[in-house]
Design an enzyme around this catalytic site. Structure first.
Site, PDB file in Angstrom:
ATOM      1  N   LEU A  61      -1.609  -1.505  -5.710  1.00  0.00           N
ATOM      2  CA  LEU A  61      -0.470  -0.715  -5.668  1.00  0.00           C
ATOM      3  C   LEU A  61      -0.136  -0.029  -6.967  1.00  0.00           C
ATOM      4  O   LEU A  61       0.682   0.782  -6.976  1.00  0.00           O
ATOM      5  CB  LEU A  61       0.978  -1.514  -5.329  1.00  0.00           C
ATOM      6  CG  LEU A  61       0.746  -2.254  -3.867  1.00  0.00           C
ATOM      7  CD1 LEU A  61       2.052  -2.912  -3.577  1.00  0.00           C
ATOM      8  CD2 LEU A  61       0.502  -1.208  -2.833  1.00  0.00           C
TER       9      LEU A  61
ATOM     10  N   ASP B  50      -8.898  -2.832  -0.264  1.00  0.00           N
ATOM     11  CA  ASP B  50      -9.143  -2.482  -1.705  1.00  0.00           C
ATOM     12  C   ASP B  50      -8.832  -0.963  -2.083  1.00  0.00           C
ATOM     13  O   ASP B  50      -9.478  -0.293  -2.719  1.00  0.00           O
ATOM     14  CB  ASP B  50     -10.655  -2.914  -1.934  1.00  0.00           C
ATOM     15  CG  ASP B  50     -10.966  -2.738  -3.315  1.00  0.00           C
ATOM     16  OD1 ASP B  50     -10.011  -2.893  -4.352  1.00  0.00           O
ATOM     17  OD2 ASP B  50     -11.988  -2.617  -3.944  1.00  0.00           O
TER      18      ASP B  50
ATOM     19  N   ALA C  86     -13.395   4.442 -10.657  1.00  0.00           N
ATOM     20  CA  ALA C  86     -13.774   3.659  -9.382  1.00  0.00           C
ATOM     21  C   ALA C  86     -12.522   3.307  -8.820  1.00  0.00           C
ATOM     22  O   ALA C  86     -11.799   2.769  -9.239  1.00  0.00           O
ATOM     23  CB  ALA C  86     -14.626   2.429  -9.950  1.00  0.00           C
TER      24      ALA C  86
END
Length: 342
Positions: free
Chosen positions: A16, A245, A261
């Site tokens: 988050l 994820d 990433a």
């Protein structure tokens, strides 16, 4: 099938972030997820119960639904058994996370050698706290596509043997090696699988031009691994469950000479999983994967309400708000076949 009603799902692995972006990330994840395991790799990371609980309050302050964040401790070489006991006693921290130092975004404070945290793992085994694992080695001499399999062989097998009563989640698995390891391990070992690793492989990221929004860690693998993940998710095994994820980065941090990433899927997580399960004729297995296996493994009650998915194509926006910037989601400007009914 054109309509599917399932028990409200949970996300057992989500990022988050923090600060002004929380309003946006919590909105997207909390829209139909009942609970989520909140990753602690902030700057600075949530390494003790006080920082984890403070983060919990910041998340709850921007919640507009009944969404419940489940907090995680970030393990370091300096984490103590007392840190674990205090976290467990809080009632809000349900797990602790191994980031091998340098393995992924904001993991520089992570563990340099898993043996350094053996006393901590002993305490976790005693109090019943789950051990979440980013399963990749960080040795620069190991090919990036081999880092998950190498971690399993060189590190994880020994940890499982040394702590037989410790509940372990190998997170965001990406290889057949990981599927085989989890399937062959005891009932105390489980894994999360992302929607993007079910739907995509490295060809989608690299063939015909580099697509930076598919770049995540662990990196997308070849299609044979993707097929193994799909088979595992759709198998009905209780060992595999939903963990997006979803990892937001501002557009300019992804579309860069050295891009970050992370792939953003929280805008349409369950819809993307529905596509993946439908692709292998396994929509009947989606509910267990998304709504039952996670809480069952964590020893938590299943959600009691439901959501309904309808087979209705919709176009994903080019960006979603992310604080004062924007995040490019997976499937930006393209269509998704399923939609959650309001």
């Amino acid at each position: 099938m054109t309509k599917l009603t399932i028990t409200r799902p949970d996300d057992w692995h989500v990022h988050l972030r923090d600060g002004d972006v929380l309003t946006d990330t919590v909105r997207d994840t909390g829209r139909y997820m009942g609970r989520a395991i909140i990753m602690p790799n902030l700057v600075p990371p949530a390494t003790n119960v006080d920082s984890a609980l403070a983060y919990y309050e910041r998340i709850k302050a921007v919640c507009t639904t009944n969404f419940e964040p489940l907090m995680v401790l970030y393990l370091t070489d300096n984490t103590t058994a007392e840190d674990i006991r205090a976290a467990k006693a809080s009632g809000k921290v349900v797990a602790a996370k191994l980031y091998p130092a340098g393995a992924t975004t904001n993991s520089d404070s992570g563990v340099t050698d898993v043996k350094n945290i053996y006393p901590v793992l002993e305490a976790m085994q005693e109090v019943g706290m789950l051990f979440l694992v980013h399963g990749e080695v960080t040795d620069s001499s190991i090919d990036i596509f081999d880092r998950e399999a190498t971690f399993i062989n060189n590190t994880l097998k020994q940890v499982v043997a040394d702590f037989p009563s410790l509940k372990i989640v190998l997170e965001h698995i990406t290889t057949k090696d990981a599927v085989d390891f989890v399937m062959g391990a005891s009932d105390n070992v489980a894994a999360t699988i992302t929607a993007h690793h079910l739907l995509y492989n490295r060809n989608h990221m690299l063939a015909g031009g580099i697509r930076p929004h598919f770049y995540c860690l662990p990196i997308l693998k070849r299609n044979t691994h993707q097929q193994a993940l799909l088979a595992a998710a759709a198998s009905g095994s209780k060992k595999f469950f939903l963990g997006t994820d979803s990892a937001p980065h501002a557009k300019d941090r992804k579309e860069a000479a050295c891009g970050c990433a992370g792939s953003y899927t929280a805008h349409a997580a369950i819809e993307l999983y529905a596509e993946a399960f439908e692709s292998v004729g396994a929509l009947d297995k989606l509910e267990a994967f998304a709504s039952f296996n996670g809480p069952d493994f964590y020893g938590l009650p299943r959600n009691t309400d439901s959501i309904t998915l309808v087979k209705r194509s919709w176009e994903v926006p080019a960006t979603y708000p992310l604080g004062d910037t924007g995040v490019v989601p997976i499937r930006a400007g393209e269509t998704i076949d399923w939609q959650v009914e309001d």
